[in-house]
Write a protein that holds these residues in place. Structure first.
Motif, mmCIF file in Angstrom:
data_model
loop_
_atom_site.group_PDB
_atom_site.id
_atom_site.type_symbol
_atom_site.label_atom_id
_atom_site.label_comp_id
_atom_site.label_asym_id
_atom_site.label_seq_id
_atom_site.Cartn_x
_atom_site.Cartn_y
_atom_site.Cartn_z
ATOM 1 N N ASP A 11 0.476 -5.814 12.068
ATOM 2 C CA ASP A 11 0.461 -4.823 13.143
ATOM 3 C C ASP A 11 -0.922 -4.207 13.240
ATOM 4 O OD1 ASP A 11 0.250 -2.624 11.336
ATOM 5 O OD2 ASP A 11 2.412 -2.508 11.159
ATOM 6 N N ILE A 12 -1.192 -3.623 14.396
ATOM 7 C CA ILE A 12 -2.508 -3.057 14.675
ATOM 8 C C ILE A 12 -2.325 -1.631 15.170
ATOM 9 C CG2 ILE A 12 -4.563 -3.217 16.142
ATOM 10 C CD1 ILE A 12 -4.146 -6.257 16.171
ATOM 11 N N GLY A 13 -3.200 -0.756 14.708
ATOM 12 C CA GLY A 13 -3.170 0.631 15.154
ATOM 13 C C GLY A 13 -4.556 1.237 15.049
ATOM 14 N N GLU A 14 -4.592 2.536 15.167
ATOM 15 C CA GLU A 14 -5.864 3.242 15.077
ATOM 16 C C GLU A 14 -5.731 4.356 14.049
ATOM 17 O OE1 GLU A 14 -8.383 5.926 18.041
ATOM 18 O OE2 GLU A 14 -8.049 3.879 18.786
ATOM 19 N N THR A 18 -10.696 4.444 14.291
ATOM 20 C CA THR A 18 -11.078 3.098 13.857
ATOM 21 C C THR A 18 -9.891 2.166 14.023
ATOM 22 O OG1 THR A 18 -12.596 4.024 12.228
ATOM 23 C CG2 THR A 18 -11.939 1.743 11.909
ATOM 24 N N ARG A 19 -10.133 1.002 14.591
ATOM 25 C CA ARG A 19 -9.069 0.000 14.765
ATOM 26 C C ARG A 19 -8.727 -0.595 13.405
ATOM 27 N NH1 ARG A 19 -8.662 -5.555 17.193
ATOM 28 N NH2 ARG A 19 -6.677 -5.514 18.321
ATOM 29 N N MET A 20 -7.458 -0.453 13.005
ATOM 30 C CA MET A 20 -6.995 -0.892 11.692
ATOM 31 C C MET A 20 -5.788 -1.808 11.858
ATOM 32 S SD MET A 20 -9.065 0.697 9.592
ATOM 33 C CE MET A 20 -8.297 0.632 7.987
ATOM 34 N N ALA A 21 -5.505 -2.593 10.827
ATOM 35 C CA ALA A 21 -4.353 -3.488 10.847
ATOM 36 C C ALA A 21 -3.698 -3.512 9.481
ATOM 37 C CB ALA A 21 -4.776 -4.900 11.231
ATOM 38 N N THR A 22 -2.404 -3.774 9.483
ATOM 39 C CA THR A 22 -1.704 -4.121 8.250
ATOM 40 C C THR A 22 -1.752 -5.627 8.170
ATOM 41 O OG1 THR A 22 -0.243 -2.224 8.483
ATOM 42 C CG2 THR A 22 0.460 -3.969 6.976
ATOM 43 N N GLY A 27 2.200 -12.153 0.709
ATOM 44 C CA GLY A 27 3.184 -11.248 0.118
ATOM 45 C C GLY A 27 2.649 -9.876 -0.223
ATOM 46 N N VAL A 28 1.354 -9.737 -0.317
ATOM 47 C CA VAL A 28 0.727 -8.440 -0.579
ATOM 48 C C VAL A 28 0.198 -7.912 0.748
ATOM 49 C CG1 VAL A 28 -1.122 -7.238 -1.795
ATOM 50 C CG2 VAL A 28 0.074 -9.117 -2.916
ATOM 51 N N GLN A 29 0.567 -6.686 1.079
ATOM 52 C CA GLN A 29 0.119 -6.104 2.348
ATOM 53 C C GLN A 29 -0.903 -5.005 2.091
ATOM 54 O OE1 GLN A 29 3.466 -4.882 4.697
ATOM 55 N NE2 GLN A 29 4.404 -6.900 4.625
ATOM 56 N N LYS A 30 -1.973 -5.049 2.851
ATOM 57 C CA LYS A 30 -3.046 -4.058 2.726
ATOM 58 C C LYS A 30 -3.497 -3.612 4.108
ATOM 59 C CE LYS A 30 -3.799 -4.390 -1.767
ATOM 60 N NZ LYS A 30 -3.793 -3.303 -2.698
ATOM 61 N N GLU A 31 -4.086 -2.420 4.152
ATOM 62 C CA GLU A 31 -4.668 -1.925 5.395
ATOM 63 C C GLU A 31 -6.098 -2.445 5.489
ATOM 64 O OE1 GLU A 31 -4.012 2.149 7.585
ATOM 65 O OE2 GLU A 31 -5.396 2.390 5.908
ATOM 66 N N VAL A 32 -6.476 -2.943 6.674
ATOM 67 C CA VAL A 32 -7.754 -3.614 6.872
ATOM 68 C C VAL A 32 -8.431 -3.074 8.129
ATOM 69 C CG1 VAL A 32 -8.792 -5.859 7.424
ATOM 70 C CG2 VAL A 32 -6.993 -5.716 5.701
ATOM 71 N N CYS A 33 -9.730 -2.910 8.064
ATOM 72 C CA CYS A 33 -10.519 -2.477 9.217
ATOM 73 C C CYS A 33 -10.818 -3.679 10.118
ATOM 74 C CB CYS A 33 -11.816 -1.848 8.740
ATOM 75 S SG CYS A 33 -12.911 -1.338 10.082
ATOM 76 N N LEU A 34 -10.619 -3.497 11.431
ATOM 77 C CA LEU A 34 -10.851 -4.578 12.402
ATOM 78 C C LEU A 34 -12.108 -4.373 13.233
ATOM 79 C CD1 LEU A 34 -7.241 -5.194 13.773
ATOM 80 C CD2 LEU A 34 -8.417 -6.349 11.887
ATOM 81 N N PHE A 52 -12.389 -5.364 5.093
ATOM 82 C CA PHE A 52 -12.872 -5.621 6.446
ATOM 83 C C PHE A 52 -12.531 -7.051 6.854
ATOM 84 C CE2 PHE A 52 -15.466 -2.144 5.033
ATOM 85 C CZ PHE A 52 -15.643 -1.360 6.170
ATOM 86 N N ALA A 53 -11.922 -7.197 8.032
ATOM 87 C CA ALA A 53 -11.681 -8.524 8.597
ATOM 88 C C ALA A 53 -13.031 -9.029 9.109
ATOM 89 C CB ALA A 53 -10.661 -8.448 9.720
ATOM 90 N N LEU A 54 -13.466 -10.181 8.600
ATOM 91 C CA LEU A 54 -14.812 -10.669 8.910
ATOM 92 C C LEU A 54 -14.844 -11.856 9.860
ATOM 93 C CD1 LEU A 54 -16.389 -10.510 5.353
ATOM 94 C CD2 LEU A 54 -16.520 -8.823 7.182
#
Length: 130
Positions: A11-14, A18-22, A27-34, A52-54
């Motif tokens: 999922d994507i949110g703010e 800052t635009r962030m995603a889960t 199997g491991v979920q983390k919050e990531v900067c988009l 950071f998603a690269l």
């Protein structure tokens, strides 16, 4: 060691502008900067490094890489509890396991008295009194 790990956007949110995603990493979920991939969408895969998603990645490559990392134990190394990993590297069991010590014989413990409550202290006796 820090790895660049492929993950799937759930999922994507703010957050704080800052635009962030889960992101799911096998199997491991983390919050990531988009911020580096502003057009990344839910369901797509990206290579993530230090939060950071690269780079966008195709699903097949992502799944192959995640499977290889899992076989090598690198996902646990990257996402596991560092204290638990340090205990294992030192040859000690993780002391905060969910289940109690399976060994009911406390006399076989390498450190006598370890894991048992400390005995109550006796009140000091005055000298000259029995």
């Amino acid at each position: 060691m820090c790895l660049a790990v492929p993950g799937r956007v759930l999922d994507i949110g703010e957050k704080d502008g800052t635009r962030m995603a889960t992101v799911d990493f096998g199997g491991v979920q983390k919050e990531v900067c988009l911020e580096y991939l502003p057009d990344l969408q839910v369901g797509e895969y990206a290579i993530v490094h230090v939060g950071f998603a690269l780079q966008r990645l195709d699903e097949e490559s992502a799944k192959q890489t995640l499977e290889l990392f899992a076989q090598l134990g690198m996902l646990q190394e990257e996402f596991g509890d560092p204290w638990e990993q340090a205990a294992a590297a030192g040859g000690d069991p993780w002391p905060f396991a969910d289940d109690p010590d399976p060994d009911p014989d406390p006399d076989s413990d390498p450190v006598p008295g370890a894991g048992r409550p400390a005995p109550a202290l006796a009140a000091p006796q005055e000298e000259g009194r029995p």
